[in-house]
Design a protein around this motif. Structure first.
Motif, PDB file in Angstrom:
ATOM      1  N   ALA A 142      -2.291  -6.195  -0.154  1.00  0.00           N
ATOM      2  CA  ALA A 142      -2.269  -7.730  -0.106  1.00  0.00           C
ATOM      3  C   ALA A 142      -0.940  -8.306   0.557  1.00  0.00           C
ATOM      4  N   ASP A 143       0.110  -7.425   0.825  1.00  0.00           N
ATOM      5  CA  ASP A 143       1.317  -7.844   1.291  1.00  0.00           C
ATOM      6  C   ASP A 143       0.856  -7.808   3.021  1.00  0.00           C
ATOM      7  N   PRO A 144       1.168  -8.806   3.542  1.00  0.00           N
ATOM      8  CA  PRO A 144       0.905  -8.813   5.116  1.00  0.00           C
ATOM      9  C   PRO A 144       1.831  -8.087   5.950  1.00  0.00           C
ATOM     10  N   LEU A 145       3.307  -7.902   5.176  1.00  0.00           N
ATOM     11  CA  LEU A 145       4.104  -6.940   5.918  1.00  0.00           C
ATOM     12  C   LEU A 145       3.707  -5.737   5.825  1.00  0.00           C
ATOM     13  N   TRP A 147       0.529  -4.917   6.379  1.00  0.00           N
ATOM     14  CA  TRP A 147      -0.345  -4.702   7.429  1.00  0.00           C
ATOM     15  C   TRP A 147       0.250  -4.948   9.011  1.00  0.00           C
ATOM     16  N   LEU A 148       1.530  -5.696   8.783  1.00  0.00           N
ATOM     17  CA  LEU A 148       2.147  -5.635  10.222  1.00  0.00           C
ATOM     18  C   LEU A 148       2.832  -4.294  10.550  1.00  0.00           C
ATOM     19  N   LEU A 226      -1.255   2.031   4.803  1.00  0.00           N
ATOM     20  CA  LEU A 226      -2.366   1.011   4.437  1.00  0.00           C
ATOM     21  C   LEU A 226      -2.893   1.584   2.853  1.00  0.00           C
TER      22      LEU A 226
END
Lengths: 269, 263
Positions: A142-145, A147-148, A226
């Motif tokens: 869930a952490d956008p970091l 994904w980045l 991921l």
């Protein structure tokens, strides 16, 4: 500034051409989707049977392994640059002559095209991701970091694999026939990218080979982040290693092409 | 029959001459599928060395299932690979007319047009796996078992070819039949492993509808003396003959609906 705009427009047009090309062959898209579902069911059945009497293997539970395998299937197009075949057929058919006289950098033009193709393949894999989730309930962070960090690693990994494939593809200037080389590359990449088995499960010597070869950089490295196998804190070190490999392979691919292109013979007529 | 065998030999010699124009590539091509299969086999080895069995099947037993399937697949790959190209290389281009104006069966001509050397890699992989498996498992190889396996492999090859022909005939209408063929063809991937690891519905499909299981799982079970219905273990040649008959009827139906490009 005007030059930059013109360049961006030229390469942008090449990127935009890719979706049109894909949509012209819709039946192929459907076929790919069904084949991927078949693959997914086989992999999940196989791994479920493997874990039937085990709680963990090489430190990975069934849930972690399935998570990794399903995500690896979704992002597998990252390893398909197809460059050996494409450049090879250009040389063989003589199309290379037309491409070389275009006022574009051929390597950059094909790279831009590949990035567009891969991005589109990810989009086409969204139904697979959805069905995979509905059937097997895999987890994504869930952490956008995360994904980045994943995206950065995926982009660098794919770029360095493109440079590696470009070097291989340059062999077509000498051999003019690349089917065998392409299939060889496909087989080696299939195993060493980590598409079938997480690298963590391989014995030490195979893991070392996988790390030296560039295939895992475009799949295992980003997907292991991921799927939670690699922690976010380990990424700066991984990025540095990826960037160093990209610079080295980038330079080598430019040099190889500059030499190989001297061999080209385009028949007239 | 003898006329067709002589003709096939003539086609085959011409094809080899063409392939020999690129000698190194011929060798790489012939061994290329070996590398692709090596990737799958290595993956299974990496996993199976950590667990005693896969749903009760030891690694050496899985090699037999995998190997028998590869041998059947190699027959299709070497001798009937041209079915994949029917739509885009013959129908769309009008090349198919060339086959129709010659005094031989057009299906034979299509198949004989291109011997595919890539299948050699599958054959070698399959043979190695079957031999390794039988040696590791100390299976007593009687002449009867050898004959049974040869019949099974040839019949398995016929099942592959018949299914590719049934789906490939769609090329007469859709011009590019590759996606149609591939969707059914890819089902053979299931049969690389014991069917018992899959849900019952999948197992049933691979036994009765798209019977790739008859080329691998059932014969392997029979050779290993596992509990498997003998009817299924011995059904491979019968099912293969039935499928070949049906596929030829489908081919004739497609042929009647062929319309040339006219150019």
């Amino acid at each position: 500034m005007a030059v930059l705009r013109r360049t961006a427009r030229a390469y942008g047009a090449m990127m935009a051409m890719v979706p049109k090309l894909f949509m012209a062959y819709q039946i192929w898209v459907w076929m790919q989707f069904i084949v991927q579902i078949i693959s997914l069911v086989i992999l999940v059945s196989f791994w479920s049977a493997v874990y039937a009497g085990e709680s963990s293997l090489s430190g990975l539970t069934l849930a972690q392994t399935l998570n990794y395998i399903i995500l690896a299937q979704i992002f597998a197009p990252s390893t398909d640059t197809n460059m050996v075949f494409e450049l090879g057929y250009m040389v063989r058919s003589g199309q290379i002559g037309m491409r070389l006289i275009q006022p574009l950098d051929l390597q950059l033009a094909l790279y831009v095209q590949k990035v567009s193709e891969i991005a589109l393949a990810f989009v086409f894999n969204l139904p697979l991701a959805l069905i995979g989730w509905l059937l097997f309930r895999y987890h994504v962070p869930a952490d956008p970091l995360v994904w980045l960090a994943f995206l950065v690693s995926l982009l660098i990994g794919n770029a360095l694999l493109f440079c590696f494939d470009w070097i291989l593809a340059c062999a077509s200037f000498y051999s003019t026939e690349v089917w065998g080389m392409g299939m060889l590359r496909y087989g080696v990449a299939l195993f060493f990218s980590g598409a079938l088995v997480p690298l963590a499960m391989m014995p030490g010597w195979l893991r070392t080979i996988s790390t030296i070869l560039p295939f895992s950089q475009a799949l295992y490295t980003p997907v292991s982040l991921l799927s939670g196998i690699t922690p976010l804190s380990g990424m700066p070190r991984i990025w540095l290693a990826q960037l160093a490999a990209l610079v080295a392979l980038g330079a080598l691919s430019r040099f190889t092409f500059s030499r190989a292109v001297r061999q080209v013979t385009v028949q007239g007529g | 029959m003898i006329r067709y065998l002589v003709l096939y030999w003539t086609f085959f010699k011409q094809r080899i001459k063409v392939l020999m124009e690129y000698r190194v590539n011929f060798l790489i091509g012939a061994s290329s599928t070996l590398f692709v299969q090596a990737a799958s086999i290595l993956s299974i080895w990496v996993v199976m060395r950590q667990v005693p069995t896969l749903n009760g099947w030891a690694m050496a037993e899985i090699w037999l299932v995998y190997g028998l399937l590869m041998l059947s697949k190699s027959i299709n790959h070497m001798f009937a690979d041209n079915l994949w190209t029917l739509g885009w290389d013959y129908v769309r281009t009008g090349n198919f007319d060339r086959l129709l104006v010659r005094p031989i069966d057009p299906l034979f001509h299509l198949l004989a047009d291109r011997f595919c050397h890539d299948g050699i890699g599958h054959f070698v992989t399959g043979l190695i796996l079957v031999v390794v498996s039988l040696v590791q498992l100390n299976v007593v190889v009687t002449p009867l078992k050898v004959i049974y396996m040869i019949i099974t492999v040839v019949s398995g090859g016929a099942i592959f070819i018949a299914l590719n022909l049934i789906t490939g005939v769609s090329g007469f209408w859709v011009m590019d039949s590759t996606p149609v063929i591939r969707v059914v063809f890819e089902m053979h991937e299931f049969a690389k492993f014991p069917l018992s690891i899959y849900p019952k519905a999948i197992s049933a499909v691979l036994t009765f509808l798209i019977p790739y299981g008859l080329a691998s799982f059932y014969p392997a079970s029979y050779v290993l003396g596992r509990d498997v219905p003998p009817t299924l273990a011995l059904a491979t040649p019968v099912v293969a003959a039935l499928l070949v008959f049906i596929s030829y009827r489908v081919w004739l139906f497609g042929l009647r609906h062929y319309s040339s490009t006219g150019s």
